[in-house]
Design an enzyme around this catalytic site. Structure first.
Site, PDB file in Angstrom:
ATOM      1  N   PRO A 243       0.816  -1.223   0.000  1.00 43.83           N
ATOM      2  CG  PRO A 243      -0.754  -1.528   1.713  1.00 43.83           C
ATOM      3  CD  PRO A 243       0.534  -2.072   1.165  1.00 43.83           C
TER       4      PRO A 243
ATOM      5  CD  GLU B  44      -1.312  -4.764  10.113  1.00 45.41           C
ATOM      6  OE1 GLU B  44      -1.266  -3.558   9.830  1.00 45.41           O
ATOM      7  OE2 GLU B  44      -2.316  -5.472   9.909  1.00 45.41           O
TER       8      GLU B  44
ATOM      9  NE  ARG C 162      -5.516  -5.133 -22.469  1.00 47.36           N
ATOM     10  CZ  ARG C 162      -5.319  -3.923 -22.961  1.00 47.36           C
ATOM     11  NH1 ARG C 162      -4.452  -3.095 -22.408  1.00 47.36           N
ATOM     12  NH2 ARG C 162      -5.996  -3.526 -24.019  1.00 47.36           N
TER      13      ARG C 162
ATOM     14  CG  ASP D  35      -6.596  -0.196 -24.874  1.00 48.47           C
ATOM     15  OD1 ASP D  35      -7.501  -0.364 -25.700  1.00 48.47           O
ATOM     16  OD2 ASP D  35      -5.953  -1.095 -24.346  1.00 48.47           O
TER      17      ASP D  35
HETATM   18  C1  9D3 Z   1      -3.005  -0.923  10.061  1.00 45.12           C
HETATM   19  C2  9D3 Z   1      -3.399  -0.758   8.649  1.00 45.12           C
HETATM   20  N1  9D3 Z   1      -3.127  -1.910   7.876  1.00 45.12           N
HETATM   21  C3  9D3 Z   1      -4.110  -2.967   7.858  1.00 45.12           C
HETATM   22  C4  9D3 Z   1      -5.518  -2.526   7.688  1.00 45.12           C
HETATM   23  C5  9D3 Z   1      -2.272  -1.711   6.774  1.00 45.12           C
HETATM   24  C6  9D3 Z   1      -2.269  -2.728   5.711  1.00 45.12           C
HETATM   25  C7  9D3 Z   1      -1.317  -3.736   5.696  1.00 45.12           C
HETATM   26  C8  9D3 Z   1      -1.311  -4.665   4.683  1.00 45.12           C
HETATM   27  C9  9D3 Z   1      -3.194  -2.680   4.669  1.00 45.12           C
HETATM   28  C10 9D3 Z   1      -3.172  -3.629   3.656  1.00 45.12           C
HETATM   29  C11 9D3 Z   1      -2.241  -4.636   3.681  1.00 45.12           C
HETATM   30  C12 9D3 Z   1      -2.219  -5.647   2.588  1.00 45.12           C
HETATM   31  N2  9D3 Z   1      -2.196  -5.010   1.250  1.00 45.12           N
HETATM   32  C13 9D3 Z   1      -1.256  -5.211   0.369  1.00 45.12           C
HETATM   33  O1  9D3 Z   1      -0.343  -5.968   0.606  1.00 45.12           O
HETATM   34  C14 9D3 Z   1      -1.299  -4.488  -0.891  1.00 45.12           C
HETATM   35  C15 9D3 Z   1      -2.208  -3.489  -1.388  1.00 45.12           C
HETATM   36  C16 9D3 Z   1      -3.390  -2.908  -0.831  1.00 45.12           C
HETATM   37  O2  9D3 Z   1      -3.855  -3.210   0.284  1.00 45.12           O
HETATM   38  N3  9D3 Z   1      -4.018  -1.941  -1.571  1.00 45.12           N
HETATM   39  C17 9D3 Z   1      -3.604  -1.555  -2.799  1.00 45.12           C
HETATM   40  N4  9D3 Z   1      -2.510  -2.070  -3.351  1.00 45.12           N
HETATM   41  C18 9D3 Z   1      -1.833  -3.032  -2.647  1.00 45.12           C
HETATM   42  S1  9D3 Z   1      -0.442  -3.767  -3.180  1.00 45.12           S
HETATM   43  C19 9D3 Z   1      -0.302  -4.687  -1.830  1.00 45.12           C
END
Ligand code: 9D3
Length: 247
Positions: free
Chosen positions: A88, A115, A153, A168
Site C-alpha cells: 500500500p 501488516e 496484454r 486504448d
Molecule cells: C493498520 C493498517 N493496515 C491494515 C488494515 C495496513 C495494511 C497492511 C497490509 C493494509 C493492507 C495490507 C495488505 N495489502 C497489500 O499488501 C497491498 C495493497 C493494498 O492493500 N491496496 C492496494 N494495493 C496493494 S499492493 C499490496
C-alpha cells in the site's frame, strides 16, 4: 517476459493465470509465470514466515530471511530482473507504469501479507514498490495478478485483437463510448437509433460526444486534463442544447 511471483499463498494464482489472454500468452510462450512459495525458503522447524513487530503493535510482519533466500535462489534463473514489492506504500499503478514495466525482460513480484514486510527487504532488496489503489486488500497477491494481467496484454502478440492495446483509453485519457450488440430491443430497452442508421460520420460524432460527456460526468479528473478540439467543444455544446430543449 518472465514473471516470478513470491507468495505464501501460491494456490491463489492457479486459475487466474490459466484462463483467457494470460493463459493463452503462457501457452504460446509469450510470457512465463513461475510462482514460488516463500514458506519453502523458511528454514526454522515451523517454517515461520512472519513474526511480531519490534516496538509492539498490532499484527505480524513478514520476516526478511525467507523472502531474501527466495530472491537469491531464483536470481540466476533468467535475465536480470526488476524486483517489485506490492505494498500500500508503493507508487500508484497506472497504464504508464504498465507500459514501462512491460518493456522489461523479467519481473519479480513480492506479495506481502499481514501488516507488511520487514522494511529492510523493501529498502535493500527491491527496485520498485507498487500499490494498485487506495483501498485495503488482505495482501499483495491480487495486486500482483493485476500487474501480470495489465502487462501481458501489452506484450506484442498476446492480443487476439491485434495491436488495439496501443490505442486504448487511458493512453487517450477519455472514457469509452457505450457499446451495444443484439438484440436491438432487450426487454423493452432499445439501442440508440443512430447506431442503426449506417451513417458512419454521425455514429463517430455521437460516440465522441458520449465519450466526452461520460468522462466529464464520471471522471472530472481526466476531463480537466483534456485538450478539447474545436469539434469536441461543438459536440458538447450541441449535446447541452439538446438536453435543454428535451426539458
Ligand atoms: C493498520 C493498517 N493496515 C491494515 C488494515 C495496513 C495494511 C497492511 C497490509 C493494509 C493492507 C495490507 C495488505 N495489502 C497489500 O499488501 C497491498 C495493497 C493494498 O492493500 N491496496 C492496494 N494495493 C496493494 S499492493 C499490496
Amino acid at each position: 517476459m518472465i514473471f516470478d511471483i513470491l507468495t505464501i499463498f501460491p494456490g491463489m494464482f492457479c486459475s487466474p493465470l490459466e484462463e483467457s489472454i494470460v493463459g493463452k500468452a503462457r501457452e504460446r510462450g509469450l510470457i512465463g509465470v513461475r510462482v514460488h512459495n516463500i514458506r519453502d525458503y523458511a528454514v526454522d522447524k515451523h517454517q515461520m514466515t512472519d513474526d511480531r513487530p519490534f516496538g509492539g503493535g498490532e499484527g505480524m510482519v513478514m520476516k526478511p530471511e525467507p523472502i531474501v533466500s527466495a530472491l537469491r535462489a531464483i536470481a540466476g534463473d533468467g535475465p536480470p530482473a526488476r524486483v517489485v514489492l506490492l505494498t500500500p506504500q508503493g507508487r500508484l499503478f497506472s497504464q504508464q507504469i504498465a507500459r514501462e514495466l512491460s518493456r522489461l525482460p523479467r519481473l519479480v513480484l513480492i506479495c506481502g501479507r499481514y501488516e507488511g514486510v520487514d522494511e529492510r527487504v523493501a529498502e535493500r532488496f527491491t527496485d520498485d514498490q507498487i500499490s494498485i489503489g487506495d483501498y485495503i486488500l488482505t495482501g499483495g497477491e491480487l495486486a500482483a495478478m493485476i500487474v501480470v494481467d495489465a502487462l501481458t496484454r501489452l506484450i506484442p502478440g498476446t492480443l487476439g485483437n491485434a495491436g488495439s492495446a496501443l490505442a486504448d483509453s487511458f493512453s487517450e485519457t477519455v472514457l469509452e463510448y457505450p457499446q451495444y450488440t443484439r438484440p436491438q430491443d432487450f426487454e423493452g430497452v432499445t439501442v440508440p437509433g443512430i447506431l442503426l442508421s449506417g451513417n458512419h460520420e454521425q455514429i463517430r460524432r455521437w460516440r465522441r460526444a458520449q465519450a466526452l460527456m461520460r468522462t466529464r460526468q464520471r471522471r472530472p479528473d481526466l476531463f480537466a486534463r483534456l485538450d478539447l478540439s474545436s469539434e469536441d467543444s461543438a459536440l458538447l455544446e450541441a449535446a447541452e442544447q439538446e438536453h435543454q430543449t428535451a426539458k
